[in-house]
Enzyme design. Structure first.
Site, PDB file in Angstrom:
ATOM      1  N   GLY A  58     -60.824 -11.307  43.021  1.00 40.44           N
ATOM      2  CA  GLY A  58     -60.637  -9.855  43.006  1.00 40.44           C
ATOM      3  C   GLY A  58     -60.737  -9.213  44.377  1.00 40.44           C
ATOM      4  O   GLY A  58     -59.923  -8.354  44.737  1.00 40.44           O
ATOM      5  N   ASN A 111     -66.950  -1.212  36.846  1.00 46.95           N
ATOM      6  CA  ASN A 111     -67.813  -2.381  36.678  1.00 46.95           C
ATOM      7  C   ASN A 111     -69.281  -2.031  36.464  1.00 46.95           C
ATOM      8  O   ASN A 111     -70.044  -2.862  35.995  1.00 46.95           O
ATOM      9  CB  ASN A 111     -67.686  -3.325  37.879  1.00 46.95           C
ATOM     10  N   GLN A 142     -62.131  -5.857  35.769  1.00 44.43           N
ATOM     11  CA  GLN A 142     -63.001  -5.734  34.583  1.00 44.43           C
ATOM     12  C   GLN A 142     -62.208  -5.399  33.320  1.00 44.43           C
ATOM     13  O   GLN A 142     -62.791  -5.165  32.265  1.00 44.43           O
ATOM     14  CB  GLN A 142     -64.064  -4.648  34.816  1.00 44.43           C
ATOM     15  N   SER A 184     -59.420 -11.445  38.762  1.00 50.35           N
ATOM     16  CA  SER A 184     -60.330 -12.462  39.287  1.00 50.35           C
ATOM     17  C   SER A 184     -60.649 -13.501  38.219  1.00 50.35           C
ATOM     18  O   SER A 184     -61.142 -13.154  37.140  1.00 50.35           O
ATOM     19  CB  SER A 184     -61.622 -11.753  39.730  1.00 50.35           C
ATOM     20  N   HIS A 243     -62.946 -15.897  37.901  1.00 53.92           N
ATOM     21  CA  HIS A 243     -64.310 -16.251  37.456  1.00 53.92           C
ATOM     22  C   HIS A 243     -64.894 -15.242  36.471  1.00 53.92           C
ATOM     23  O   HIS A 243     -65.980 -15.459  35.931  1.00 53.92           O
ATOM     24  CB  HIS A 243     -65.238 -16.476  38.665  1.00 53.92           C
ATOM     25  N   THR A 275     -52.249 -23.799  51.720  1.00 53.64           N
ATOM     26  CA  THR A 275     -51.902 -24.742  50.652  1.00 53.64           C
ATOM     27  C   THR A 275     -52.407 -24.223  49.311  1.00 53.64           C
ATOM     28  O   THR A 275     -53.560 -23.805  49.193  1.00 53.64           O
ATOM     29  CB  THR A 275     -52.531 -26.121  50.955  1.00 53.64           C
ATOM     30  N   CYS A 319     -72.899  -7.206  43.113  1.00 55.53           N
ATOM     31  CA  CYS A 319     -72.731  -7.161  44.573  1.00 55.53           C
ATOM     32  C   CYS A 319     -73.798  -6.317  45.245  1.00 55.53           C
ATOM     33  O   CYS A 319     -74.213  -6.598  46.350  1.00 55.53           O
ATOM     34  CB  CYS A 319     -71.378  -6.577  44.941  1.00 55.53           C
TER      35      CYS A 319
END
Ligand SMILES: Cc1ncc(COP(=O)(O)O)c(C=O)c1O
Length: 382
Positions: A69, A149, A178, A199, A201, A237, A325
């Site tokens: 994200g 969030n 979210q 995102s 995860h 890559t 965060c």
């Protein structure tokens, strides 16, 4: 253990990990290599892209893989600024965005861009009329999150999109980190949205995976220059195992989306109903359609958020102080501050964030533990 911190991250699911493992072991070629190993890897990457595009009813070329994200937010904002700086240097955003958006804006301000931060009401929601009023001839980007969030507010994305139909040159970005898997695709992929960020995860895919939806007609500058990967928009890559695993995680999430959202709603209602009985408790998230079902923010006024988090942890119930965060940085919750919640109340806020594995029995257990802890806290508060 009761894991109520799904907005911070989720556990990679075993089936998804299996895909990651198999691809890493068997299809490990560089997708840019000309030989068979490379071609197989390239084909799998494109299949993963196609699968994601199909699940969201967009074109495969509109899915650009990223690392998550924060990367997506940084890229779309700064990539727009770089690409459109000759047309204007004004950007509109809300005052309740994630730090990845907020701090990207701050960086652009240092480079001479002007940013309008829209205020929010007491539910943390912007007023679309404020977007309309803020638009200027030099506005190049409007960036509004779909779901907050910290407290779960759903922003009026469709209404903002309607306003922006009169301003076709302005890029419209939605941070949808979210919102994915929460029954909100109609909002996130509404026709005026040009970019949306995601995102992996947050939905049981491995860390370091994510994607940006980029409308094919919109152009932005790359942030990572390199060997021309991802249509020349993101060098490096490609993460074939991660991207294939993420595509699988999305497919699994989509299969159960409606049932998950319904269960999250029931759990949230049960907990809110319980919390509302306590005089020192302030609940910031509502159990109505203006809020995502999975986020519930509340405060025991007089007890700091981290104290509450650690008290629940003693019972193996995992919550967080608003956003993961900011939780270790001792910063007040920015959404609550924008809602003008007094700082002494905001610093007591904690967040429950639900996922597809949570159950009603866990809500009951939470409520029971809450009663116990509250009885102890009450002695401090009174
Ligand atoms: C709304 C929002 N945007 C962006 C991010 C950043 O995502 P990531 O952790 O993948 O960088 C988060 C993470 O919590 C978020 O909640």
């Amino acid at each position: 253990m009761i894991y109520f911190d799904n907005s911070a991250t989720t556990q990679v699911s075993p089936e998804v990990l299996q895909t990651y493992d198999t691809v890493s072991q068997k299809i490990w070629g560089n997708p840019s290599s000309l030989h068979q190993l490379g071609e197989t890897s390239w084909n799998l990457l494109q299949q993963s892209r196609q699968q994601i595009a199909q699940l969201f009813h967009v074109k495969p070329g509109e899915i650009i893989f990223t690392s998550g994200g924060s990367e997506g937010d940084n890229w779309v904002i700064k990539g727009t600024a770089l690409a459109k700086r000759e047309f204007g240097k004004h950007i509109i955003t809300s005052s309740v965005e994630h730090a990845a958006v907020r701090n990207s804006m701050h960086q652009l301000e240092q480079l001479g861009f002007e940013v309008t931060y829209l205020p929010v009401d007491d539910e943390g929601r912007i007023n679309p009329a404020d977007v309309k009023a803020a638009i200027r001839p030099d506005t190049i980007l409007v960036s509004i999150m779909a779901v907050n969030n910290e407290i779960g507010t759903i922003q009026p994305i469709a209404e903002v999109g309607e306003i922006l139909k009169d301003h076709p040159r302005i890029h419209f970005m939605v941070d949808a980190v979210q919102a994915i898997g929460k029954g909100l695709d109609d909002i996130v992929f509404s026709d005026r949205v040009d970019f949306a960020t995601f995102s992996g995860h947050k939905f049981h895919a491995p860390r370091g995976t994510g994607f940006v939806y980029k409308k094919s007609s919109r152009q932005i500058a790359p942030l990572i220059d390199g060997g021309g990967q991802e249509q020349g928009l993101r060098g490096g890559t490609e993460n074939t195992p991660g991207d294939a695993a993420m595509a699988k995680a999305i497919r699994l999430m989509k299969e159960n989306e409606a049932a998950t959202v319904q269960r999250e709603k029931t759990i949230k209602e049960k907990i809110i109903q319980h919390l509302s009985e306590f005089p020192h408790v302030k609940v910031f998230s509502k159990a109505d359609d203006g809020f995502a079902a999975h986020v519930l923010c509340f405060a025991i006024v007089g007890v700091r958020g981290e104290t509450v988090v650690h008290a629940f942890e003693e019972h193996e119930i995992y919550l967080s102080t608003t956003s993961a965060c900011s939780s270790k940085k001792d910063t007040e919750a920015s959404t609550l501050a924008a809602m003008k919640v007094p700082q002494n109340v905001a610093e007591c806020a904690v967040r429950i964030s639900l996922g597809d594995q949570n159950t009603l029995a866990e809500a009951e257990k939470f409520n029971q533990v809450f009663d116990e802890l509250y009885a102890g806290f009450k002695k401090i508060i009174d």
